[in-house]
Design a protein around this motif. Structure first.
Motif, PDB file in Angstrom:
ATOM      1  N   MET A  31       0.718  -1.377  -0.010  1.00 39.56           N
ATOM      2  CA  MET A  31      -0.146   0.036   0.050  1.00 39.56           C
ATOM      3  C   MET A  31       0.899   1.266  -0.054  1.00 39.56           C
ATOM      4  O   MET A  31       1.885   1.371   0.893  1.00 39.56           O
ATOM      5  CB  MET A  31      -0.864   0.007   1.237  1.00 39.56           C
ATOM      6  N   ALA A  32       0.426   2.316  -0.907  1.00 36.63           N
ATOM      7  CA  ALA A  32       1.272   3.423  -0.833  1.00 36.63           C
ATOM      8  C   ALA A  32       0.428   4.697  -0.059  1.00 36.63           C
ATOM      9  O   ALA A  32      -0.661   4.898  -0.378  1.00 36.63           O
ATOM     10  CB  ALA A  32       1.313   3.794  -2.223  1.00 36.63           C
ATOM     11  N   LYS A  33       1.089   4.989   0.812  1.00 33.39           N
ATOM     12  CA  LYS A  33       0.565   6.035   1.847  1.00 33.39           C
ATOM     13  C   LYS A  33       1.386   7.120   1.744  1.00 33.39           C
ATOM     14  O   LYS A  33       2.505   7.119   2.234  1.00 33.39           O
ATOM     15  CB  LYS A  33       0.399   5.463   3.256  1.00 33.39           C
ATOM     16  N   PHE A  34       0.835   8.349   1.252  1.00 33.25           N
ATOM     17  CA  PHE A  34       1.521   9.479   1.200  1.00 33.25           C
ATOM     18  C   PHE A  34       1.085  10.484   2.092  1.00 33.25           C
ATOM     19  O   PHE A  34      -0.348  10.452   2.583  1.00 33.25           O
ATOM     20  CB  PHE A  34       1.402  10.197  -0.304  1.00 33.25           C
ATOM     21  N   VAL A  35       1.803  11.588   2.569  1.00 37.68           N
ATOM     22  CA  VAL A  35       1.503  12.657   3.375  1.00 37.68           C
ATOM     23  C   VAL A  35       1.668  13.950   2.562  1.00 37.68           C
ATOM     24  O   VAL A  35       2.783  14.132   2.112  1.00 37.68           O
ATOM     25  CB  VAL A  35       2.243  12.678   4.943  1.00 37.68           C
ATOM     26  N   LEU A  36       0.694  14.972   2.759  1.00 39.49           N
ATOM     27  CA  LEU A  36       0.759  15.960   1.748  1.00 39.49           C
ATOM     28  C   LEU A  36       0.571  17.105   2.668  1.00 39.49           C
ATOM     29  O   LEU A  36      -0.414  17.181   3.494  1.00 39.49           O
ATOM     30  CB  LEU A  36      -0.415  16.093   0.551  1.00 39.49           C
ATOM     31  N   ALA A  37       1.335  18.114   2.692  1.00 37.42           N
ATOM     32  CA  ALA A  37       1.120  19.294   3.922  1.00 37.42           C
ATOM     33  C   ALA A  37       1.587  20.307   3.083  1.00 37.42           C
ATOM     34  O   ALA A  37       2.272  20.700   2.406  1.00 37.42           O
ATOM     35  CB  ALA A  37       1.979  18.942   4.952  1.00 37.42           C
ATOM     36  N   GLY A  38       0.595  21.757   3.450  1.00 35.09           N
ATOM     37  CA  GLY A  38       1.007  22.911   2.826  1.00 35.09           C
ATOM     38  C   GLY A  38       0.402  24.010   3.379  1.00 35.09           C
ATOM     39  O   GLY A  38      -0.593  23.803   4.282  1.00 35.09           O
ATOM     40  N   LYS A  39       0.581  25.167   3.041  1.00 32.68           N
ATOM     41  CA  LYS A  39      -0.246  26.351   3.397  1.00 32.68           C
ATOM     42  C   LYS A  39      -1.521  26.269   2.800  1.00 32.68           C
ATOM     43  O   LYS A  39      -1.737  26.016   1.537  1.00 32.68           O
ATOM     44  CB  LYS A  39       0.634  27.667   2.903  1.00 32.68           C
ATOM     45  N   ALA A  40      -2.599  26.725   3.628  1.00 32.91           N
ATOM     46  CA  ALA A  40      -4.118  26.674   3.053  1.00 32.91           C
ATOM     47  C   ALA A  40      -4.174  27.545   1.980  1.00 32.91           C
ATOM     48  O   ALA A  40      -4.816  27.321   1.015  1.00 32.91           O
ATOM     49  CB  ALA A  40      -5.016  27.233   4.228  1.00 32.91           C
ATOM     50  N   ASP A  41      -3.260  28.787   1.653  1.00 27.86           N
ATOM     51  CA  ASP A  41      -3.685  29.689   0.571  1.00 27.86           C
ATOM     52  C   ASP A  41      -2.620  29.475  -0.624  1.00 27.86           C
ATOM     53  O   ASP A  41      -2.493  30.313  -1.357  1.00 27.86           O
ATOM     54  CB  ASP A  41      -3.442  31.129   0.988  1.00 27.86           C
ATOM     55  N   CYS A  42      -2.177  28.287  -0.481  1.00 28.77           N
ATOM     56  CA  CYS A  42      -0.910  27.732  -1.527  1.00 28.77           C
ATOM     57  C   CYS A  42      -1.641  27.218  -2.844  1.00 28.77           C
ATOM     58  O   CYS A  42      -2.202  26.294  -2.677  1.00 28.77           O
ATOM     59  CB  CYS A  42       0.170  27.075  -0.983  1.00 28.77           C
ATOM     60  N   PRO A  43      -1.625  27.823  -3.833  1.00 26.68           N
ATOM     61  CA  PRO A  43      -2.151  27.105  -5.415  1.00 26.68           C
ATOM     62  C   PRO A  43      -1.574  25.801  -5.609  1.00 26.68           C
ATOM     63  O   PRO A  43      -2.081  24.988  -6.023  1.00 26.68           O
ATOM     64  CB  PRO A  43      -1.829  28.190  -6.411  1.00 26.68           C
ATOM     65  N   ASN A  44      -0.307  25.647  -5.277  1.00 22.28           N
ATOM     66  CA  ASN A  44       0.501  24.549  -5.542  1.00 22.28           C
ATOM     67  C   ASN A  44       0.172  23.298  -4.600  1.00 22.28           C
ATOM     68  O   ASN A  44       0.064  22.087  -4.991  1.00 22.28           O
ATOM     69  CB  ASN A  44       2.296  24.674  -5.373  1.00 22.28           C
ATOM     70  N   TYR A  45      -0.269  23.737  -3.412  1.00 21.78           N
ATOM     71  CA  TYR A  45      -0.852  22.628  -2.163  1.00 21.78           C
ATOM     72  C   TYR A  45      -2.181  22.190  -2.994  1.00 21.78           C
ATOM     73  O   TYR A  45      -2.740  21.168  -2.993  1.00 21.78           O
ATOM     74  CB  TYR A  45      -0.925  23.165  -1.057  1.00 21.78           C
ATOM     75  N   ALA A  46      -3.206  23.487  -3.541  1.00 23.96           N
ATOM     76  CA  ALA A  46      -4.296  23.115  -3.933  1.00 23.96           C
ATOM     77  C   ALA A  46      -4.280  21.942  -5.033  1.00 23.96           C
ATOM     78  O   ALA A  46      -5.115  21.015  -5.187  1.00 23.96           O
ATOM     79  CB  ALA A  46      -4.868  24.200  -4.347  1.00 23.96           C
ATOM     80  N   LYS A  47      -3.342  22.171  -6.097  1.00 24.46           N
ATOM     81  CA  LYS A  47      -3.057  21.291  -7.102  1.00 24.46           C
ATOM     82  C   LYS A  47      -2.656  19.939  -6.415  1.00 24.46           C
ATOM     83  O   LYS A  47      -3.441  18.919  -7.109  1.00 24.46           O
ATOM     84  CB  LYS A  47      -1.993  21.824  -8.113  1.00 24.46           C
ATOM     85  N   ALA A  48      -1.765  19.915  -5.821  1.00 24.95           N
ATOM     86  CA  ALA A  48      -1.327  18.574  -5.387  1.00 24.95           C
ATOM     87  C   ALA A  48      -2.631  17.805  -4.732  1.00 24.95           C
ATOM     88  O   ALA A  48      -2.911  16.420  -4.636  1.00 24.95           O
ATOM     89  CB  ALA A  48      -0.137  18.647  -4.316  1.00 24.95           C
ATOM     90  N   GLU A  49      -3.368  18.497  -3.735  1.00 23.29           N
ATOM     91  CA  GLU A  49      -4.486  18.004  -3.065  1.00 23.29           C
ATOM     92  C   GLU A  49      -5.548  17.511  -4.191  1.00 23.29           C
ATOM     93  O   GLU A  49      -6.111  16.375  -3.934  1.00 23.29           O
ATOM     94  CB  GLU A  49      -5.061  19.102  -2.175  1.00 23.29           C
ATOM     95  N   HIS A  50      -5.786  18.262  -5.106  1.00 26.00           N
ATOM     96  CA  HIS A  50      -6.729  17.938  -5.988  1.00 26.00           C
ATOM     97  C   HIS A  50      -6.539  16.491  -6.909  1.00 26.00           C
ATOM     98  O   HIS A  50      -7.073  15.640  -7.083  1.00 26.00           O
ATOM     99  CB  HIS A  50      -6.746  18.973  -7.232  1.00 26.00           C
ATOM    100  N   LEU A  51      -5.150  16.358  -7.451  1.00 29.64           N
ATOM    101  CA  LEU A  51      -4.606  15.053  -7.824  1.00 29.64           C
ATOM    102  C   LEU A  51      -4.644  14.011  -6.867  1.00 29.64           C
ATOM    103  O   LEU A  51      -5.112  12.759  -7.441  1.00 29.64           O
ATOM    104  CB  LEU A  51      -3.068  15.341  -8.259  1.00 29.64           C
TER     105      LEU A  51
END
Length: 464
Positions: A1-21
């Motif tokens: 199983m692949a388990k990833f952790v994604l962390a970022g600033k709430a207002d960061c567009p790059n975080y939004a893109k990674a979250e969407h994917l």
């Protein structure tokens, strides 16, 4: 199983893109898991630096992505930022993101709104909790270590409120206090709401419902008068702060090993807006010691001897009185059903022992303990504080007598205005002095000697 952790600033567009994917992958791939950590912009940098330091990573932007090696028991494997995450997903799954810049900005703005609303909701929920504020001074003393878990036991206070514990040690080691805070939090006790540490009097006793002072300012280099003056000065400050900052229904328990009556007296004089019956000076330590020696004499457990009374100046001129003391489970000629007790003075006929060996044992007990443990008594001190607090909260058991330093109003011929150790019991949240105590000429002389010493201590600090 692949388990990833994604962390970022709430207002960061790059975080939004990674979250969407990553959300799309998690919906469509059964073996793909993502854990998201969305930080407010004001908290992001500190959180990122702490996380990288803990894991030995070097990363300075949002987002940050790592893989949890849960199948191998290892620590997380850093992938990097958005570009590294996209490359990894492209290489493993042949999938990439077609999210537009416009949508990225829109989602980032929504993320920030949601994060701020969640933070407001959390603040509101926290405001609904009305914790009991408990302050412990000289928190680095050994007694405090034993006291903390006892205070946080269910059933110690009515209705089992959440507890905000304030650890105060004036000019103490801040790192040691932080360590104590960590230990308290590590216990994960359900009643513990929060722990804060204080090394100055800047916020001392703010909103306090209960204050326990453990201060001992004795110095071997200084003389008795100097130690007394130093103690009085500290407790003058305490009293003034308690008067101005604590709750009006605050309860104050004065403990320690030196000048206990004097400390309580100074607090009372400097907290004139508070009722005098909110303050008590602990006399349980010498009472426990006397009880233990009586129990040894009678070959019973210490818990089987009750209602030993201590009069006078705790740690100074005082007198152990056994007129109300009783013993349970004594194997003598007279025995009775469960709950049967006998007066200690009816069983100990050796009055010479009481007037000689018993007093010698009491006078040397603490020195022997100190020689063996290289520290003052802590377990029994914490136990005594808890016993008094439990009686204060729920009332004394029928027939139970405690000894506490309280403000005299002239009872038993003791001068009014002195904090004097007396027999008391607790009823309806207040201490009361029983009236069925016999004062003979011998005891009257002992009380006068203790009163003389206490008055001399008060006069001494006034002169200084």
């Amino acid at each position: 199983m692949a388990k990833f952790v994604l962390a970022g600033k709430a207002d960061c567009p790059n975080y939004a893109k990674a979250e969407h994917l990553s959300d799309s992958l998690q919906r469509n791939l059964p073996n793909f898991q993502i854990h998201k950590i969305c930080q407010h912009p004001k908290d992001w940098q500190q959180w990122l630096e702490a996380t990288c330091k803990d894991n030995g990573w070097n990363h300075d932007r949002s987002p940050i992505v790592w893989r949890e090696l849960i199948d191998r028991g290892g620590k997380g494997l850093l992938l990097g930022g958005l570009n590294e995450f996209l490359d990894h997903i492209q290489g493993y799954y042949g999938i990439t993101s077609d999210m537009t810049d416009e949508l990225m900005m829109k989602v980032a703005a929504e993320n920030l709104d949601i994060k701020e609303q969640c933070m407001k909701d959390e603040v509101h929920c926290q405001s609904l909790i009305k914790p009991l504020h408990i302050w412990i001074s000289s928190s680095l003393s050994p007694t405090c270590y034993h006291l903390i878990p006892l205070l946080l036991e269910p059933g110690m206070f009515r209705d089992s409120p959440k507890i905000h514990l304030h650890l105060l040690d004036v000019e103490g080691d801040s790192e040691a206090l932080q360590g104590l805070r960590m230990e308290a939090e590590d216990m994960a006790l359900p009643l513990l709401h929060k722990v804060t540490v204080h090394t100055s009097l800047e916020d001392a006793f703010h909103k306090a419902h209960l204050i326990i002072t453990l201060d001992d300012l004795m110095s071997e280099e200084a003389g008795r008068e100097q130690n007394m003056a130093k103690t009085a000065e500290r407790f003058r400050k305490y009293g003034q702060l308690i008067d101005g900052r604590a709750q009006k229904e605050v309860r104050v328990i004065v403990a320690g090993n030196s000048f206990i009556n004097l400390k309580c007296s100074v607090l009372l004089e400097n907290a004139p807006s508070l009722m005098y019956n909110r303050f008590v000076a602990l006399a349980t330590q010498p009472v426990m010691e006397a009880t233990a020696h009586i129990a040894q004499k009678l070959n019973v457990k210490s818990a089987d001897v009750r209602n030993v009374i201590l009069w006078g100046n705790v740690g100074g001129t005082c007198h152990i009185d056994l007129q109300k003391a009783k013993v349970f489970h004594y194997e003598g000629a007279v025995q009775g059903p469960p709950g049967f007790s006998q007066a200690v003075l009816e069983i100990i006929h050796d009055r010479i022992w009481l007037e000689t060996d018993f007093l010698d044992l009491l006078s040397t007990h603490r020195a022997k303990l100190l020689a063996k443990t290289k520290r003052t008594a802590a377990l029994s001190a914490a136990s005594g504080i808890v016993a008094v607090l439990r009686a204060w909260n729920f009332g004394s058991a029928p027939g139970e007598i405690l000894s506490l330093g309280v403000l005299s109003t002239g009872q038993f011929g003791i001068p009014a205005g002195l904090v004097f150790s007396l027999p008391v019991s607790f009823q309806h949240g207040a201490w009361v002095v029983p009236h069925d105590i016999f004062i003979d000429d011998h005891l009257k002389i002992k009380l006068q000697a203790a009163a003389f010493q206490l008055q001399a201590e008060k006069d001494s600090i006034k002169i200084q």
